[in-house]
Enzyme design. Structure first.
Site, PDB file in Angstrom:
ATOM      1  N   GLN A 183      -8.852   0.711 -11.514  1.00 54.77           N
ATOM      2  CA  GLN A 183      -8.392  -0.398 -12.112  1.00 54.77           C
ATOM      3  C   GLN A 183      -8.979  -1.893 -11.465  1.00 54.77           C
ATOM      4  OE1 GLN A 183      -4.168   0.247 -10.668  1.00 54.77           O
ATOM      5  NE2 GLN A 183      -4.351  -2.005 -10.684  1.00 54.77           N
ATOM      6  N   HIS A 227       4.002  -0.891  -8.809  1.00 54.70           N
ATOM      7  CA  HIS A 227       2.892  -0.197  -9.427  1.00 54.70           C
ATOM      8  C   HIS A 227       2.973   0.877 -10.271  1.00 54.70           C
ATOM      9  CE1 HIS A 227      -1.455   1.105  -8.859  1.00 54.70           C
ATOM     10  NE2 HIS A 227      -1.106   2.067  -8.179  1.00 54.70           N
TER      11      HIS A 227
END
Ligand SMILES: *[C@@H]1O[C@H](CO)[C@@H](O)[C@H](O)[C@H]1NC(C)=O
Ligand SMILES: *[C@@H]1O[C@H](CO)[C@@H](O)[C@H](O)[C@H]1NC(C)=O
Ligand SMILES: *[C@@H]1O[C@H](CO)[C@@H](O)[C@H](O)[C@H]1NC(C)=O
Length: 572
Positions: free
Chosen positions: A72, A230
């Site tokens: 990411q 997360h």
């Protein structure tokens, strides 16, 4: 005294949390319109005591169902974990639903970010992802590459094509994938049942500094006040020396952890991994419609044409062993062969689009990495990880005869570069469709929340042991049958650009070789017409879902005159 100590510890852990990566996920998974549950939940019909002690979609009865690893944080830092963990789990679930038959789909995470389907690069809520895909559907990545940026939810930033003359235009007809049911799950037993019955799930965790430093083994960390910040995807579980653990896929590249994964102790809610999990059930057709909308002719004529191959005979090959045509008998070669279906297995890697987010003449890097990635998948019998070699590194680093990058290049030089230097997978350098300099940061990078990017020192490079050229139908058949797909140069005509399916037969006699594709099989029609099966890099909205068939044996479009092959080195 005791409470003072607890308070001191607490503030210490809070400080630590603040120092670690900035939160890319909300603490709670929320669904704006509630969960959507129409089918019974797995824990209501599975006998939990009967679940195996080890189970993983990475290796279920010898089959890997997991799609390629992600990163990411490249080309710049982006807090998109909430979209990565969820789309990764959904892409894997599509492979499971299809029993690993072609095509392997990588859902377009960037579209979720562009349309704020739960959040942005500043973080988000996984629940929003399922709701978005349920309502709007989602294309694969050949419509929109991952760019780690907050785009806009316009048709062009959902599915596009770019050409040298017209710039970028929105594509109207493309395949979308949908989500039916979705919801939350928590607690080891229900998580296991959901994973076992339907595939990987997304889970919120507290990504601590200790996790960032993780390099392998069974991780454990419990905090007084865990702060979920997360999102990851849990793909299975196992047990080692009596310690049960989860097998978890992260989106921080393959250079992190155990090939991009970590294992974490089960049952004690380590990092809070057992409290905020989410799942969705993919649909391969639009909900409430009887059948999938079929692709129609594009309203607008698309122009893909490029002179993206600049060949030079001076580029050296490195051939060390006898070539297959010297030891394979033609009569032993089957009448039909397709990398996408060898005894029921699909050994093709993900489809590509070289022309997004802007036009780039990188076919020479696409055709070669596509053939080589397929050969690696074939060699490893589809085992995880399925590697997408990075065409962008070749675009940046291969120079031959003063031409390189998006201006076109030499496929032999591409393999020669890999022979000399090796090439990383896409979690080191993703495809950007632009020519960059070949500095270490553009070969393998990572970026941190401060916005700083830097070169990664330790990462896997894939090598080839030899590479060469091949031409002529018979030699090409032997090479592909013995060792896998090859990269070939063809002449692109406007009829080929507008191709929508069937066996293509060029009648103009075009032979000016200017485009690179990969040949991954062959066959014969019921009418006796012999054809090649090729993969293009113009997106799945082109041709037969990104592929084409071309008449074989008559050097149509020059396909039988200029091909390259490379043999991947063994991977440990
Ligand atoms: C470089 O390419 C040009 C045209 O693409 C060709 O004419 C020339 O011979 C090439 N040079 C070498 C050294 O191969
Ligand atoms: C799935 O594919 C494997 C391998 O090709 C095959 O053995 C198995 O029977 C298939 N299962 C289903 C349900 O089709
Ligand atoms: C392909 O086109 C050529 C040239 O027009 C023609 O002679 C040939 O019969 C065609 N082949 C097939 C299989 O249609």
């Amino acid at each position: 005294m005791r409470s003072l100590l607890a308070l001191a510890l607490l503030s210490f852990s809070l400080l630590q949390a603040a120092a670690a990566s900035s939160p890319c996920r909300t603490e709670k998974t929320t669904f704006e319109h509630g969960e959507r549950i129409t089918d019974p939940l797995p824990h209501t019909y599975l006998n939990l005591a009967d679940l195996p002690s080890q189970f993983s979609w990475e290796d279920k009865d010898g089959q890997n169902y997991l799609t390629p690893p992600r990163n990411q944080h490249i080309p710049q830092y982006c807090g998109s974990c909430w979209a990565m963990g969820t789309t990764s789990a959904l892409s894997d679930r599509i492979s499971i639903m299809r029993n690993n038959t072609y095509p392997m789909v990588q859902l377009a995470t960037q579209v979720i970010i562009n349309c704020r389907g739960g959040g942005s690069c500043q973080g988000g809520n996984p629940g929003g992802v399922y709701e978005y895909i349920h309502r709007h559907g989602l294309p694969d990545e050949t419509c929109q590459n991952y760019e780690a940026r907050n785009g806009e939810c316009t048709p062009i930033e959902i599915c596009e094509n770019c050409s040298p003359k017209n710039g970028c235009v929105a594509i109207q007809d493309y395949t979308k994938y949908w989500v039916g049911d979705y919801g939350s799950v928590r607690g080891p037993d229900k998580m296991k049942a959901e994973i076992y019955a339907r595939g990987p799930i997304g889970c919120g965790i507290d990504a601590t500094e200790k996790l960032e430093q993780y390099t392998g083994g069974i991780f454990s960390e419990r905090k007084l006040l865990p702060m979920i910040n997360h999102e990851v995807s849990v793909v299975g579980w196992g047990v080692e020396n009596g310690v049960e653990y989860w097998i978890v896929r992260n989106s921080w590249g393959t250079y992190w952890g155990e090939n991009g994964f970590f294992r974490i102790m089960m049952h004690k809610d380590n990092l809070a991994i057992e409290t905020e999990c989410d799942w969705g059930v993919p649909l391969l057709k639009e909900p409430n419609k009887q059948h999938q909308v079929h692709k129609q002719q594009q309203q607008q004529q698309q122009e893909y044409k490029c002179s993206c191959v600049k060949k030079s005979d001076s580029v050296k090959t490195h051939v060390h062993t006898p070539e297959p045509h010297t030891y394979i008998k033609l009569e032993d070669i089957p009448a039909a062969y397709d990398i996408r279906n060898i005894n029921g297995n699909d050994y093709s890697t993900v489809n590509r689009n070289q022309h997004i987010p802007q036009y780039c003449g990188s076919c020479w890097a696409m055709g070669t990495t596509s053939a080589l990635s397929d050969r690696i998948k074939l060699m490893r019998k589809g085992a995880y990880p399925v590697i997408n070699l990075s065409p962008q590194v070749l675009v940046d680093c291969v120079t031959a005869n003063n031409s390189h990058g998006c201006d076109g290049g030499d496929p032999t030089a591409a393999y020669s570069y890999i022979y000399e230097n090796g090439v990383p997978d896409e979690t080191c350098t993703n495809y950007l469709a632009k020519t960059q300099s070949c500095e270490p940061e553009n070969v393998c990078r990572n970026c941190d929340p401060s916005g700083k990017c830097f070169a990664v020192q330790k990462y896997t490079k894939y090598q080839v042991t030899e590479h060469g050229r091949v031409s002529g139908e018979d030699k090409m058949l032997s090479e592909i049958f013995a060792r896998g797909p090859i990269a070939c140069t063809i002449a692109v005509t406007s009829a080929f650009e507008q191709y929508t399916g069937g066996v293509f037969n060029d009648t103009t006699g075009a032979k000016s070789l200017d485009h690179e594709i990969s040949i991954a099989g062959w066959g014969v029609t019921s009418g006796g017409v012999k054809y090649w099966i090729g993969r293009n890099s113009w997106g799945t909205y082109w041709g037969e879902a990104g592929w084409f068939r071309l008449i074989r044996g008559v050097d149509n479009l020059g396909v039988e005159s200029n091909c390259d092959w490379a043999v991947p080195a063994a991977i440990h």
